[in-house]
Design a protein around this motif. Sequence first.
Motif, PDB file in Angstrom:
ATOM      1  N   ARG A 147       0.805  -1.189  -0.505  1.00 52.17           N
ATOM      2  CA  ARG A 147      -0.445  -0.172  -0.009  1.00 52.17           C
ATOM      3  C   ARG A 147       1.144   0.821  -0.043  1.00 52.17           C
ATOM      4  NH1 ARG A 147      -2.328  -0.705   5.915  1.00 52.17           N
ATOM      5  NH2 ARG A 147      -0.856  -0.797   6.970  1.00 52.17           N
ATOM      6  N   GLU A 207      -2.926  -0.344  -2.181  1.00 53.87           N
ATOM      7  CA  GLU A 207      -3.910  -1.054  -0.555  1.00 53.87           C
ATOM      8  C   GLU A 207      -4.846  -1.711  -0.179  1.00 53.87           C
ATOM      9  OE1 GLU A 207      -4.896   1.539   2.306  1.00 53.87           O
ATOM     10  OE2 GLU A 207      -5.414   0.087   3.248  1.00 53.87           O
ATOM     11  N   VAL A 252      -8.503  -3.837  -0.037  1.00 55.10           N
ATOM     12  CA  VAL A 252      -9.055  -2.973   1.296  1.00 55.10           C
ATOM     13  C   VAL A 252      -9.885  -4.471   1.488  1.00 55.10           C
ATOM     14  CG1 VAL A 252      -9.102  -1.386   1.391  1.00 55.10           C
ATOM     15  CG2 VAL A 252     -10.449  -2.544  -1.007  1.00 55.10           C
ATOM     16  N   CYS A 311       0.902  -8.579   5.219  1.00 59.67           N
ATOM     17  CA  CYS A 311       1.247  -7.055   6.569  1.00 59.67           C
ATOM     18  C   CYS A 311       1.638  -6.444   8.150  1.00 59.67           C
ATOM     19  CB  CYS A 311      -0.673  -7.258   5.896  1.00 59.67           C
ATOM     20  SG  CYS A 311      -1.680  -7.192   4.971  1.00 59.67           S
ATOM     21  N   SER A 365      -4.851  -4.130   9.259  1.00 59.21           N
ATOM     22  CA  SER A 365      -5.493  -4.203   7.988  1.00 59.21           C
ATOM     23  C   SER A 365      -4.776  -5.786   7.536  1.00 59.21           C
ATOM     24  CB  SER A 365      -4.481  -3.530   7.087  1.00 59.21           C
ATOM     25  OG  SER A 365      -4.925  -3.973   5.984  1.00 59.21           O
ATOM     26  N   GLN A 397      -7.433  -7.215   9.914  1.00 59.74           N
ATOM     27  CA  GLN A 397      -8.861  -7.228   9.870  1.00 59.74           C
ATOM     28  C   GLN A 397      -8.735  -9.019   8.686  1.00 59.74           C
ATOM     29  OE1 GLN A 397      -8.987  -3.109   8.936  1.00 59.74           O
ATOM     30  NE2 GLN A 397      -9.425  -2.514  11.006  1.00 59.74           N
ATOM     31  N   LEU A 398      -7.911  -8.452   7.892  1.00 58.63           N
ATOM     32  CA  LEU A 398      -8.171  -9.859   6.245  1.00 58.63           C
ATOM     33  C   LEU A 398      -8.707 -10.868   6.564  1.00 58.63           C
ATOM     34  CD1 LEU A 398      -5.599  -7.849   3.809  1.00 58.63           C
ATOM     35  CD2 LEU A 398      -8.074  -7.380   3.853  1.00 58.63           C
TER      36      LEU A 398
END
Length: 407
Positions: free
Chosen positions: A32, A129, A131, A158, A171, A174-175
């Motif tokens: 990103r 990035e 998402v 990440c 991130s 979350q992924l």
Amino acid sequence: MNIAIIGAGAAGMAAAITAAASGEHRVILLERQARVGKKLLATGNGRCNLSNWNAAEQHYHGASPDFVRHALNAFPVQSTLDFFQTLGLYTVTESGGRIYPYSDQANSVVDVLRFALVRRNLELKLGCEVVGVKKTEDGFLIRTAEEQIPADRLIIACGGAAGTKLGGGLSGYQLLRSLGHHCTKLYPSLVQIKTDTDLVRSLKGVRANAVIRYELRKSLLARAEGEVQFTEYGVSGPAIFDLSRMISTAGEGELHLDLLPTMSNDELLSTLCIRISRYPTMTCEDLLTGILHNRLGRTVVRASEIPLTQALTSLNWKQLTKVVELCHDFPLQVNGTMGMENAQVTAGGIVTQEFDPKTLQSRIVPELYAAGEVLDVDGDCGGYNLQWAWSSGRLAGELRESEAQRR
Ligand SMILES: Cc1cc2nc3c(=O)[nH]c(=O)nc-3n(C[C@H](O)[C@H](O)[C@H](O)COP(=O)(O)OP(=O)(O)OC[C@H]3O[C@@H](n4cnc5c(N)ncnc54)[C@H](O)[C@@H]3O)c2cc1C
């Protein structure tokens, strides 16, 4: 096979170079930020302490510290140095087994990795990035602001939440959570400690070698030894970093600094008595001059509630013993840490039991891998975190057939 890797930090670049090595598979590395390895450039104060000869599970933390064993055995320190030597990087070992680039510049590490990413079968997308990620019937669909990228295998590298300004964030967690994984509570580690500033404020910039005890409600939780740096908000330095994980997770409490660990009470008392008899006109301002850093010495005198202008000869026994006591037990009330923004590493992360330590493949989603700081693994100060990033990145990037493919 199409292999997508999210994150061009230490682990992601190691994974991409390893996965692309055979030339048989298409590798896409998504980052990103505008450049690769931004955090790496800041490591080791710009020198990049890239590994440590003592890297072994006792230097790692998390719910299952032995999770690191396989990756470190498969890609140990020597193999990491061989890998870097193949890329053109020469290294040097310093005290405590710490390994640095011979050039003394972190950007040398980033440069050789960057050169190695230029391969026919490796596509690097910067400023890209991710998402969202979705499991599909035949692989993954990776969503960026501009496009959807299909992949047969996905490696999430990440990084963690630490070092926000250098690319740290949530991130990766979350992924992986969106794919069914779980995350532990996150804490900053290898981070500066905030303390009561009444006394330390005037010590900004002073360094001392100390033995430090960290106590919570009078019980000893941890002990460290080495350099302490005083700052306007509290304390920093290698010995403080060693304690910071415990402080972060256990809560506030008190630090007790032995500022003269190699001098006994009796030795210190007799040294002070000699000074008093030899220099009758001196004031208490210079009671500890020549023993401690001048500013630290004056702070200890003030903390003993002795006016700096008091004549040395008028010191009573109680005052003298108080000074000696504080030299060996200088207490600082802990008021927290300097937070994720300033931390070098995240303690906690994606639950490691959900990954096979021998491959780093998810036990929940086939063909999904994770590497580096995003997992619940954090190392001690001294090159251990980057060694984990290299070893886990290379293990995740290794091309072995998955159970699913074999079937
Ligand atoms: C100031 C500082 C100094 C340090 N010094 C040392 C040291 O000397 N020695 C040592 O061993 N360790 C050191 N560390 C720790 C070490 O840098 C990290 O543990 C290591 O970089 C982790 O590697 P990683 O690849 O897992 O994550 P990172 O290196 O953080 O890389 C993750 C990458 O993923 C990218 N990314 C994240 N989310 C997305 C997304 N959604 N889409 C696309 N890209 C994404 C990020 O931009 C980043 O480039 C230091 C850390 C800091 C902050």
